[in-house]
Structure formats: C-alpha cells, structure tokens
Design a protein around this motif. Structure first.
Motif, PDB file in Angstrom:
ATOM      1  N   GLY A  59       0.786  -1.229  -0.116  1.00  0.00           N
ATOM      2  CA  GLY A  59      -0.152   0.017   0.085  1.00  0.00           C
ATOM      3  C   GLY A  59       0.849   1.268  -0.024  1.00  0.00           C
ATOM      4  N   ASP A  60       1.830   1.289   0.604  1.00  0.00           N
ATOM      5  CA  ASP A  60       2.729   2.350   0.890  1.00  0.00           C
ATOM      6  C   ASP A  60       3.579   2.566  -0.506  1.00  0.00           C
ATOM      7  OD1 ASP A  60       4.293   4.194   2.344  1.00  0.00           O
ATOM      8  OD2 ASP A  60       6.016   3.112   2.073  1.00  0.00           O
ATOM      9  N   LEU A  61       4.143   1.442  -1.201  1.00  0.00           N
ATOM     10  CA  LEU A  61       4.561   1.676  -2.337  1.00  0.00           C
ATOM     11  C   LEU A  61       3.812   2.006  -3.503  1.00  0.00           C
ATOM     12  CD1 LEU A  61       7.164  -1.459  -1.812  1.00  0.00           C
ATOM     13  CD2 LEU A  61       7.600   0.684  -1.833  1.00  0.00           C
ATOM     14  N   ASN A  62       2.574   1.485  -3.672  1.00  0.00           N
ATOM     15  CA  ASN A  62       1.905   1.610  -4.583  1.00  0.00           C
ATOM     16  C   ASN A  62       0.842   2.829  -4.528  1.00  0.00           C
ATOM     17  OD1 ASN A  62       2.854  -0.563  -6.587  1.00  0.00           O
ATOM     18  ND2 ASN A  62       1.997  -1.898  -4.919  1.00  0.00           N
ATOM     19  N   GLY A  63       0.310   2.941  -3.454  1.00  0.00           N
ATOM     20  CA  GLY A  63      -0.756   3.998  -3.097  1.00  0.00           C
ATOM     21  C   GLY A  63      -2.070   4.034  -3.896  1.00  0.00           C
TER      22      GLY A  63
END
Ligand SMILES: Cc1cc2nc3c(=O)[nH]c(=O)nc-3n(C[C@H](O)[C@H](O)[C@H](O)COP(=O)(O)OP(=O)(O)OC[C@H]3O[C@@H](n4cnc5c(N)ncnc54)[C@H](O)[C@@H]3O)c2cc1C
Length: 569
Positions: A59-63
């Motif tokens: 979630g943090d990497l792709n957003g």
C-alpha cells in the motif's frame, strides 16, 4: 516484518487498567463479559494479522491512484475491504436496530487499534465510516437512518467526513461551500473541499459524504454552518442506487505517509444533498461525534507505535554489533546494548500508557451514558471530556516518538526505506495534525475543559490518582515508582492552579503553556495507567495467578516509565 496482534496486552489494559468490569456491571450490554471481549479481540487480531498487515508495505509503495475522475484503491485493498465488511467490524458498537452488534465503543477502540497497527492507511476508511454512523445515530431522521445506517453499518457503503477547505482548516468558521435550497427540501452543494480521506475509491458501490456547508443567507462564522449528507449515487426511497450525483474527486494528494489512504480534493457542482439535524447547527452536530473521532485518532497513535515497536524489537534481536554489556559476548545482538534496550523499554512503556489512557477514555464515555446515577454519569462525562484531547494529542505524539525511536534502533537501515521502519514514522506523522491539530487539542484542554466548574475535572483527576497512590504506596514492589508518580501529580496540581489563576486576565500566557500542560497531563495520566496495571500484576503474582514473567514485565514497565518519563514531569 510480520505483525503480532497484541491481544493479550489489549485485554489486560481493557480489563485491569481501563475497568471494563464497570461497563459490564451497568447491565447496558447484556451479552458483554470478559470472555466475549477476549473473543472479539482474538478475531480482530486475526484479521489484522492475516489480511491487513500483509498489505501495508505494498500500500505504501503503490498507493491509491487517481485517473480520469476516479480513485482506485491500492492493490489488494478492495479484497481486504470485503473481508473487513463481511466480518461485521463497522457494526461492532453500532445500534442493533440497524444491524449493529451494540457492543461498547471501548471494545471497538481496542479492536481498531490493531487494524491501525496492521495497516493505518486502510484503517482510516472504516474509521471515517464510523464517524458517519455516529452522526446519523445522533442527528439523522428516521428516514435517513433507515436508508443509510444499514448500508454503512454493513460496510456496503463507506462514509467520508468533509470539512476542510483551502482557507478553512482549524478555523472552520471561514468555510465557503454553499448549500442552495432546491425548493423540494433538498439542497444543491457548490464548492471545493480538500484533504478528504477516502473521499473516493472503488471498494464499494456508493460513498456517503457528510459535508459542512452554509446556506446563502446563513449568519457569518461558525453559527452559519450546517451539516449535509450527499452520496456518490442517488439513493431512492427503496434504497436502490440511481444516477451519479454532481460531485467528483479532482485529484489525490501526494503525501509523506499513509499513501494507500486516498486524500482527495473534491468538487461539488450542484450535488443533491439533504440536511442532517438542524440548520446552522452543523458544527455543534459535528462536535457530538468529535469525542469519538478524536479518541479514534488517539487509538491510531497507539496502533502505529505498537507496529513500529514490534518492528524495532525484531531488528534488535537480529542485528549484531559490538560486545554485550552484560555477557561480554562479541558480535552481540544490539538488544544487548543498554541504550538500545532503553529505547525499546521506553517505547513499550509509553505504548501501554497511551493505550490505558485511550481505553479509559472510552470506558468513561460508556459510563457517562450508562452509570447508575446522574451524579456518576456527570462525573464520568467530565472525565471523558477532560481525557479526549489528551488521548488524541498525547497518544499521537507517542506514535511519532516511538516510530522515531524505531528508526533509531535500526541505525542507518532505519533511514533506508527497504526495512519498513521509515514507513511507520512517515505514517505516524499525520495523526498529530488531523482531527484537530494537537495544538488545537491543547487549546481545548486549557480552554473549554478547564473552564467548567473552575477546573473541576482536573481536580477530580488529581484526587483519583492520589487515592490510588495511597493504596499502592503500601506495596514495596510499587512504592519506588509510585513516589515518582506522586511528584508528577504534584506538578500537575501546581500547573493546573497556575493556569486557573491566569485564565481570566492573562489568556495568552495560558495558551502559551497549553501544549506543555497537555503533555504533563498525558505523562501523569499515563503513569497512573501503568501503575494500575502494575498493581493488578502484583496481585496476580501474590495469588499465583497468571504467567509470572509476563506479570513481572508489567511491574518493570512501570519502573521504566517512572525513571524515564515521570522523573522529568
Ligand atoms: C492526510 C490528511 C487527511 C485529512 N483528512 C481529512 C478529512 O477526511 N476531512 C476533512 O475535513 N479534513 C481532513 N484533513 C484536514 C485536517 O483536519 C486539517 O489539515 C487540520 O485540521 C489542520 O488544518 P490546516 O491544515 O488548515 O492547518 P492550519 O489550521 O492552517 O494550522 C497550521 C498551524 O497553526 C496552528 N493553529 C491554527 N489555529 C490555531 C489556534 N487557534 N490556536 C493554536 N494553534 C493554531 C495549528 O495547530 C498548526 O500547527 C486531513 C488532512 C490531511 C493532511
């Protein structure tokens, strides 16, 4: 790094520190007992561990992504949302009449702490839906409740809270979004809102927005604000979805953290809306659910601190550097360096202190409604009101501090994104800002909360802590730490008197000291929470009930907190 749901610590805090039994004794929740609370937390812990935590990093990497007038949730989030809704987690504390389970908010807060720990960006979506549910339960008409509550409570639809505008953040009196009467009892909303959490996404078919706006002829300032409900798709009287309403996301913000939580800029271009509650009472209506919302953000602070702490502990047990201060072993785990152990121990102590403050606030809120007598209900209400700004601000500051310590424990690798420690720090940073900045919480504490009855709530807090100290001081296992708690309470009493003396004629001095006063209140209340936990642990040790190592850990945490936090109070 895998996440381990802290069910045992949470249940201990809920029962031995916050006083869940008091809620049970009211009889307001006939099915509630310690076993049920434990079972609910076990289930919540499983969902957090198995479904939400594994998505946190991606979630943090792709957003969340914005394209062509729509927002798409981060990969995997839609399925996770489905699992969350199917589990009935939106309805844990909601009214049974509309499909909720009617359990206390304190249990909900405990469960949500684990959801936030596992995946803070995800947790925000249901958290804001809960705020919408509260708004309707408190102010909705029968028709609105019948149409919207079952869908929000089941999670079929989500909710968004829509207050902020570019010129209108802490000072909502300046907001400009217009609500023009359509002549048929509905309104057309025109304006732009910013920073709207989960304002648009593709996890559900519909999204309900609770929007603050003003009528064209409304009085200026906060007295002219009303609360409106508008939904992404029109909702017919039979509950069926109709055409697309006239509001849309125009972008998502690029942020320091919580990348998977879409923070939307929203345009309302004649969106069909209905009034919730009374005209021009919008801010007051928002305030009725503000306590719960602020407390929920406090729970986020505890959750993200727990996650960061677990991450740091795992690294400290793995990484090898230097010689052990205790055994002399070369290439020892960094856990064997007293300074690293200090960082971890202070983190753990602060987490348990903040958890105790938040859960005690939620228990106070339950007793404010359901305690046996009017006097008791009024006293618990004063405690809830006093504690809410502390729970929100102090716990979210703990979230930032502990996640920063988490980076520090990792050394250089903490600064490198790959380890994930930095994500917790970035995610934690928003919680002191939204839902009323921590500065605004301090203004509330020293302003509204200290004004009632000449500081009655603060005096009651001091008296309650002193009463417990009088008992605890007789136990040699608690006495050294309790002496430091006494010094903390003395400082709190003196600071309260200082502020009350200046309230009338030196308001700027009071405001200048507001954040320091809030921090002191949190430090002392947190110490009280750990002392209560240590007292219960000491009782368990005396009676031979429970795991001695774990119970001794509670005594040690109090001492760590007394030496590192209360010593500075
Ligand atoms: C990621 C994110 C998600 C958000 N989600 C939502 C949402 O879902 N819905 C929504 O409506 N809003 C949302 N917000 C908005 C958020 O609530 C506001 O950013 C917050 O209330 C602060 O307002 P501001 O940003 O305008 O800061 P300002 O009000 O400009 O404050 C700037 C500084 O001045 C201080 N300050 C301002 N006034 C005072 C005062 N009277 N006394 C002392 N200090 C003061 C503040 O404490 C702060 O330090 C979100 C924001 C972010 C960044």
């Amino acid at each position: 790094m895998s996440f381990r749901a802290p069910v045992r610590d949470l249940l201990f805090s809920l029962t031995e520190v916050a006083g869940l039994d008091r809620l049970i004794e009211t009889g307001a929740w006939p099915d509630l007992d310690r076993d049920l609370a434990g079972a609910v937390l076990e289930h919540a812990g499983d969902l957090a561990t198995d479904v939400l935590a594994p998505l946190n990093r991606q979630g943090d990497l792709n957003g969340a992504k914005y394209a062509n007038g729509a927002v798409t949730a981060a990969p995997g989030f839609r399925d996770a949302y489905e699992a969350f809704a199917e589990g009935g987690w939106h309805g844990l504390a909601a009214e049974t009449q509309y499909g909720g389970q009617g359990l206390p908010k304190a249990l909900e807060l405990a469960a949500f702490e684990m959801f936030h720990a596992a995946n803070m960006a995800f947790g925000l979506c249901p958290m804001l839906t809960l705020a919408g549910i509260e708004a309707l339960q408190a102010h909705g008409t029968e028709r609105q409740n019948a149409l919207y509550l079952p869908k929000l409570i089941s999670g079929e639809w989500t909710g968004a809270m829509v207050l902020t505008e570019p010129q209108s953040g802490s000072d909502l009196g300046t907001l400009r979004t217009r609500a023009e009467p359509n002549g048929d009892g509905t309104y057309a909303l025109h304006g732009q809102k910013i920073f709207i959490t989960w304002g648009d996404h593709d996890c559900t078919d519909n999204i309900v927005h609770f929007v603050l706006a003003r009528l064209p002829d409304a009085p200026a300032g906060v007295k002219g604000i009303s609360l409106f409900l508008t939904s992404k798709f029109d909702v017919g009287d039979d509950g069926k979805l109709g055409g697309r309403n006239a509001f849309r996301p125009v972008g998502v913000e690029h942020k320091l953290g919580i990348h998977a939580s879409p923070t939307c800029v929203m345009a309302y271009e004649g969106a069909r809306a209905e009034l919730v509650g009374e005209l021009n009472q919008g801010l007051a209506h928002m305030f009725t659910m503000m306590n719960a919302a602020r407390l929920a953000v406090g729970g986020e602070g505890v959750g993200i601190a727990e996650r960061a702490y677990q991450h740091a502990l795992a690294y400290a047990l793995e990484r090898r550097q230097g010689r052990s201060a205790w055994t002399g072993e070369a290439s020892a785990r960094i856990f064997d360096h007293p300074d690293v152990r200090r960082m971890l121990a202070v983190s753990k102590a602060k987490i348990e202190a903040a958890r105790g403050v938040c859960l005690s606030t939620a228990v106070a809120a339950g007793l404010a409604e359901h305690a046996a007598t009017e006097d008791e209900r009024a006293r618990w209400k004063r405690r809830e009101d006093l504690f809410v700004p502390v729970a929100k601000a102090w716990s979210t500051d703990v979230g930032v501090e502990v996640s920063s310590l988490g980076v520090q424990v990792h050394g250089g690798m903490g600064f490198i994104e790959e380890t994930g420690a930095a994500q917790h720090y970035r995610d934690a940073r928003i919680a002191p800002i939204y839902e009323g900045t921590n500065g605004i919480q301090a203004v509330d504490l020293t302003g509204r909360k200290l004004s009632v009855g000449g500081g009655q709530a603060a005096h009651e807090l001091v008296a309650d802590i002193r009463a417990d100290i009088a008992v605890m001081a007789g136990d040699p296992r608690l006495a050294p730490a309790v002496a430091k708690l006494t010094a903390g309470v003395d400082a709190l009493e003196a600071a309260t008197a200082w502020l009350l003396e200046r309230k009338a004629d030196r308001p700027a001095d009071v405001l200048a000291g507001a954040s320091a006063y809030l921090a002191l209140t949190g430090d002392v209340a947190g110490g009280w929470m750990l002392a209560k936990g240590a007292q219960a642990a000491a009782r368990g040790l005396t009676e031979g009930a429970g795991d001695p190592a774990w119970l001794n850990g509670k005594l040690n945490l109090l001492q760590v907190y007394a030496d590192n936090v209360l010593a500075q109070a």
